[in-house]
Design a protein around this motif. Structure first.
Motif, PDB file in Angstrom:
ATOM      1  N   GLN A 117      36.646  22.643  28.278  1.00 40.00           N
ATOM      2  CA  GLN A 117      37.830  23.314  27.761  1.00 40.00           C
ATOM      3  C   GLN A 117      38.017  23.043  26.273  1.00 40.00           C
ATOM      4  N   ALA A 118      37.707  21.822  25.854  1.00 46.05           N
ATOM      5  CA  ALA A 118      37.857  21.467  24.443  1.00 46.05           C
ATOM      6  C   ALA A 118      36.873  22.223  23.563  1.00 46.05           C
ATOM      7  N   LEU A 136      38.272  25.232  21.806  1.00 49.51           N
ATOM      8  CA  LEU A 136      39.361  25.089  20.846  1.00 49.51           C
ATOM      9  C   LEU A 136      38.910  25.584  19.471  1.00 49.51           C
TER      10      LEU A 136
END
Length: 233
Positions: free
Chosen positions: A147-148, A151
C-alpha cells in the motif's frame, strides 16, 4: 563500529534453507514501499509505511529496518528483536561500509549505539523469517509495504541497487543478441553447444562440468575451439 564495540550484545538468527530456484531475470520497473510494525507483548505499538520509488526488495527492507530501529531504540526496554525476511538487510543494517543503503546503516548505527550505551543489560537480536508462508505479522507488514508503494512521491527516485540491476539486465540482453547474431563475435568454426545459449556473466556451464579436471577442461576447450588433437598425449 557498533559491530565491533557491542558484538557480544548483538545476535543474528539467519539459518534457513537455500532457495531452490534460480533467480528470475525480472525487469523491476514497479515502485517499492517500506513498512514496519512494532509490537510489545503482542500489542501493536506503531506501524508505518513510506514509498521508496524504484528499488529492490533489499532497499525496501533496509529502509523499513532503519525506521523500525529508530522507533524501537526510543522505547524503554532491555531487548529489541528485529525480524525480517531479507537476510542481506539483516546482515548489513549495522554495517556502515560501502553499500547501496549506507546512509540507512549509518543512522541505524547511531541510534543503536546511543540506546546500548544507556544500559549494559540492553541487547538486540536479529531474526530471519520466511516470506509468504502465512506468518500473520509478516503478511500484514507486506501488505502495508504494498500500500505504501502507491503513495505519491515528490520526484522519481531510483536506488543504486535497482539501477545496477537494470544495467545488468540490459547488458546481458545486448550480449545475448550479439552472441547469437554475430558469427565474428561468437567465433568462426567453434562448436556450438546449447548449454552456452545464452551466455551467462555469473557462472560458466563449462567450468561446472569440467572444471574439476585440468585435462578434461583442456580437451573440452580444444573441441569447442577446433584445436585438435583430442586424445591423450
Amino acid at each position: 563500529r557498533v559491530l565491533d564495540m557491542y558484538r557480544d550484545r548483538l545476535t543474528w538468527y539467519l539459518e534457513h534453507p537455500k532457495k531452490g530456484s534460480d533467480e528470475l531475470e525480472a525487469w523491476p520497473r514497479c515502485r517499492t514501499g517500506a513498512a514496519f510494525r512494532a509490537y510489545r507483548a503482542g500489542r501493536l505499538l506503531k506501524k508505518r509505511g513510506i514509498a521508496c520509488g524504484r528499488g529492490t526488495s533489499y532497499d525496501a527492507e533496509m529502509v523499513a529496518a532503519g525506521m523500525g530501529i529508530a522507533f524501537a531504540t526510543k522505547q524503554p526496554c532491555e531487548t529489541i528483536h528485529v525480524v525480517a525476511d531479507n537476510e542481506s538487510a539483516l546482515k548489513t543494517l549495522l554495517d556502515p561500509g560501502m553499500h547501496g543503503q549506507q546512509l540507512v546503516s549509518i543512522v541505524a548505527c547511531r541510534n543503536v549505539r546511543e540506546w546500548l550505551e544507556r544500559d549494559v543489560r540492553r541487547k538486540i537480536v536479529f531474526h530471519w523469517c520466511p516470506s509468504h508462508m502465512g506468518i500473520e505479522w509478516n503478511e500484514l507488514v507486506d501488505e502495508d509495504a504494498k500500500q505504501a508503494a502507491d503513495l505519491p512521491l515528490d520526484r522519481d527516485e531510483c536506488s543504486l541497487a535497482h539501477a545496477r540491476h537494470l544495467l545488468a539486465v540490459q547488458l546481458k540482453a545486448d550480449w545475448r543478441d550479439e552472441y547469437r547474431m554475430s558469427p565474428s563475435y561468437r567465433g568462426l568454426n567453434f562448436l556450438r553447444l546449447r548449454v552456452f545459449d545464452s551466455p551467462d556473466h555469473k557462472s560458466s556451464p563449462a567450468l561446472k562440468a569440467y572444471g574439476h579436471s585440468t585435462s578434461s577442461m583442456a580437451r573440452f576447450c580444444r573441441a569447442v575451439m577446433d584445436h585438435a588433437p583430442l586424445g591423450s598425449f
